[in-house]
Write an enzyme that holds these catalytic residues in place. Sequence first.
Site, PDB file in Angstrom:
ATOM      1  N   ARG A  29      23.390 100.754  10.208  1.00  0.00           N
ATOM      2  CA  ARG A  29      22.612 100.327  11.705  1.00  0.00           C
ATOM      3  C   ARG A  29      23.548 100.481  12.808  1.00  0.00           C
ATOM      4  O   ARG A  29      23.406 100.915  14.145  1.00  0.00           O
ATOM      5  CB  ARG A  29      22.303  98.970  11.560  1.00  0.00           C
ATOM      6  CG  ARG A  29      21.626  98.195  12.936  1.00  0.00           C
ATOM      7  CD  ARG A  29      21.021  96.964  12.986  1.00  0.00           C
ATOM      8  NE  ARG A  29      21.240  96.086  11.749  1.00  0.00           N
ATOM      9  CZ  ARG A  29      22.484  95.283  12.086  1.00  0.00           C
ATOM     10  NH1 ARG A  29      23.252  95.449  12.956  1.00  0.00           N
ATOM     11  NH2 ARG A  29      22.721  94.480  10.984  1.00  0.00           N
ATOM     12  N   TYR A  86       2.803 107.308  30.697  1.00  0.00           N
ATOM     13  CA  TYR A  86       2.338 107.381  29.369  1.00  0.00           C
ATOM     14  C   TYR A  86       1.756 105.867  29.118  1.00  0.00           C
ATOM     15  O   TYR A  86       2.415 104.796  29.313  1.00  0.00           O
ATOM     16  CB  TYR A  86       3.557 107.326  28.561  1.00  0.00           C
ATOM     17  CG  TYR A  86       3.152 107.277  27.069  1.00  0.00           C
ATOM     18  CD1 TYR A  86       2.112 107.858  26.289  1.00  0.00           C
ATOM     19  CD2 TYR A  86       3.848 106.632  26.224  1.00  0.00           C
ATOM     20  CE1 TYR A  86       1.749 107.505  25.167  1.00  0.00           C
ATOM     21  CE2 TYR A  86       3.771 106.147  24.738  1.00  0.00           C
ATOM     22  CZ  TYR A  86       2.664 106.547  24.220  1.00  0.00           C
ATOM     23  OH  TYR A  86       2.293 106.317  23.116  1.00  0.00           O
ATOM     24  N   ASP A 127      12.103 109.406  32.495  1.00  0.00           N
ATOM     25  CA  ASP A 127      11.662 109.784  31.115  1.00  0.00           C
ATOM     26  C   ASP A 127      11.616 111.376  31.265  1.00  0.00           C
ATOM     27  O   ASP A 127      10.683 111.855  32.171  1.00  0.00           O
ATOM     28  CB  ASP A 127      10.267 109.063  30.989  1.00  0.00           C
ATOM     29  CG  ASP A 127       9.553 109.378  29.588  1.00  0.00           C
ATOM     30  OD1 ASP A 127       9.822 110.663  29.194  1.00  0.00           O
ATOM     31  OD2 ASP A 127       9.075 108.622  29.011  1.00  0.00           O
ATOM     32  N   LYS A 176       8.776 114.625  20.656  1.00  0.00           N
ATOM     33  CA  LYS A 176       7.799 115.629  21.296  1.00  0.00           C
ATOM     34  C   LYS A 176       8.637 117.010  21.238  1.00  0.00           C
ATOM     35  O   LYS A 176       8.990 117.530  20.192  1.00  0.00           O
ATOM     36  CB  LYS A 176       7.427 115.057  22.795  1.00  0.00           C
ATOM     37  CG  LYS A 176       6.870 113.746  22.737  1.00  0.00           C
ATOM     38  CD  LYS A 176       5.811 113.671  21.885  1.00  0.00           C
ATOM     39  CE  LYS A 176       5.127 112.391  21.993  1.00  0.00           C
ATOM     40  NZ  LYS A 176       5.470 111.233  22.106  1.00  0.00           N
TER      41      LYS A 176
HETATM   42  C1  LIG Z   1       6.172 110.533  28.264  1.00  0.00           C
HETATM   43  C2  LIG Z   1       6.229 109.528  27.151  1.00  0.00           C
HETATM   44  N1  LIG Z   1       7.258 108.663  27.133  1.00  0.00           N
HETATM   45  C3  LIG Z   1       7.487 107.946  26.049  1.00  0.00           C
HETATM   46  C4  LIG Z   1       6.605 108.159  24.784  1.00  0.00           C
HETATM   47  C5  LIG Z   1       6.716 107.315  23.706  1.00  0.00           C
HETATM   48  O1  LIG Z   1       7.352 107.709  22.732  1.00  0.00           O
HETATM   49  P1  LIG Z   1       7.308 107.376  20.903  1.00  0.00           P
HETATM   50  O2  LIG Z   1       5.637 107.682  20.766  1.00  0.00           O
HETATM   51  O3  LIG Z   1       8.270 108.311  20.373  1.00  0.00           O
HETATM   52  O4  LIG Z   1       7.683 105.931  20.933  1.00  0.00           O
HETATM   53  C6  LIG Z   1       5.739 108.975  24.765  1.00  0.00           C
HETATM   54  C7  LIG Z   1       4.564 109.060  23.561  1.00  0.00           C
HETATM   55  O5  LIG Z   1       3.721 109.852  23.528  1.00  0.00           O
HETATM   56  C8  LIG Z   1       5.388 109.818  26.053  1.00  0.00           C
HETATM   57  O6  LIG Z   1       4.600 111.060  25.985  1.00  0.00           O
END
Ligand SMILES: Cc1ncc(COP(=O)(O)O)c(C=O)c1O
Length: 380
Positions: free
Chosen positions: A49, A102, A174, A199
């Site tokens: 961890r 998101y 992000d 992604k």
């Molecule tokens: C722009 C964006 N940020 C964060 C996330 C969250 O990521 P995760 O699904 O890996 O938890 C997503 C998920 O679709 C996303 O599209």
Amino acid sequence: MTHGFETLAIHAGQEPDPATGAVVPPIFQTSTYAQDAVGSPRQGYEYSRTANPTRDALQECLAALEGGRRALAFASGLAAEDTLLRTICRPGDHVVIPDDAYGGTYRLFARVAQRWGLDWTPASIHNVDSVRAAITDRTKIVWLETPTNPLLGIADIAALAQLAHDRGALLVVDNTFASPYLQQPLHLGADLVVHSTTKYIGGHSDVVGGALVGTDEELMQELAYHQNAMGAIAGPFDAWLTLRGIKTLGVRMDRHCDNAERVVEFLQRHKAVGQVLYPGLPEHHGHEIAAKQMKRFGGMVSFRAAGGEEAAVEICNRAKLFVLGESLGGVESLIEHPGRMTHASAAGSPLEVPGDLVRLSVGIETIDDLLADLEQALAR
Ligand SMILES: Cc1ncc(COP(=O)(O)O)c(C=O)c1O
């Protein structure tokens, strides 16, 4: 010696294994490590961890690609976001979030962090004045997505970093939609980059993961402390899969961009399509800023169906090669209806998305096959 992006993607953190010479870093599928004496771990590793060599390799590579000093890999993008929030904020603090983000990020703020005592205000992040008006004396973070999910909005990272810093807040970006190949927010003044590595970074739709990358050693140490204390780490196999995906990030992104540009061209001429949302279009509100801060405009394309919400749903249902599914950024093309799928959690909120919106994650298949599939899906 400094290396180029593609070289770093293949080699950063990935020296041949000193024990065996293996060219690919092994999957250290172990929870614990032998110690020579009490308090004397052999190679500095005690418990997975806290640290694991496969995760370390991924973290080193991510830091190199974003131009950061240090990266931390998590079990998901949301796990990274949660750890970041609870490291930097205390109950009573305030965060500015995009009014187009998101849906899961919105849910984390509105349904989880708010109950814990965090206050937040949605702002139109492509408008610096809107962000300025949303900042209060309690604001700890200005949070950006650029491009945003799913409306492909663009925020001026350098201008907003300056604004956030003038008001004593951190700028978090992000960078999931762009990936570090297309945009490096830390070089533009951001304090932290967040990724859903699920992604483009992973790129093959076979692993869920997240990351935080930053330049400030003290802040990164605080985050690492919380990563261990909260425990939402990337496991060794997930770290390895992500690292395997990363090696081809540059070539994949170029093909995603090539194909997305052709898809945009096609959609713009189709009578079943209303507005096409893509930062590469000169008429896009953020085109000039995107051209300044991004290498190319990415593989994500959204459009409004001319026939309204039911038409949008039907287009999604008719697509074949574009797989109907959530997520994005993999080699295969995906289609979805954000209002009823990825962004359903934002219904009734200031972040609700238009019902006639369709989102495409344009993959790297043969472009003529993708256009043929869209043609049949858009035909009535
Ligand atoms: C722009 C964006 N940020 C964060 C996330 C969250 O990521 P995760 O699904 O890996 O938890 C997503 C998920 O679709 C996303 O599209």
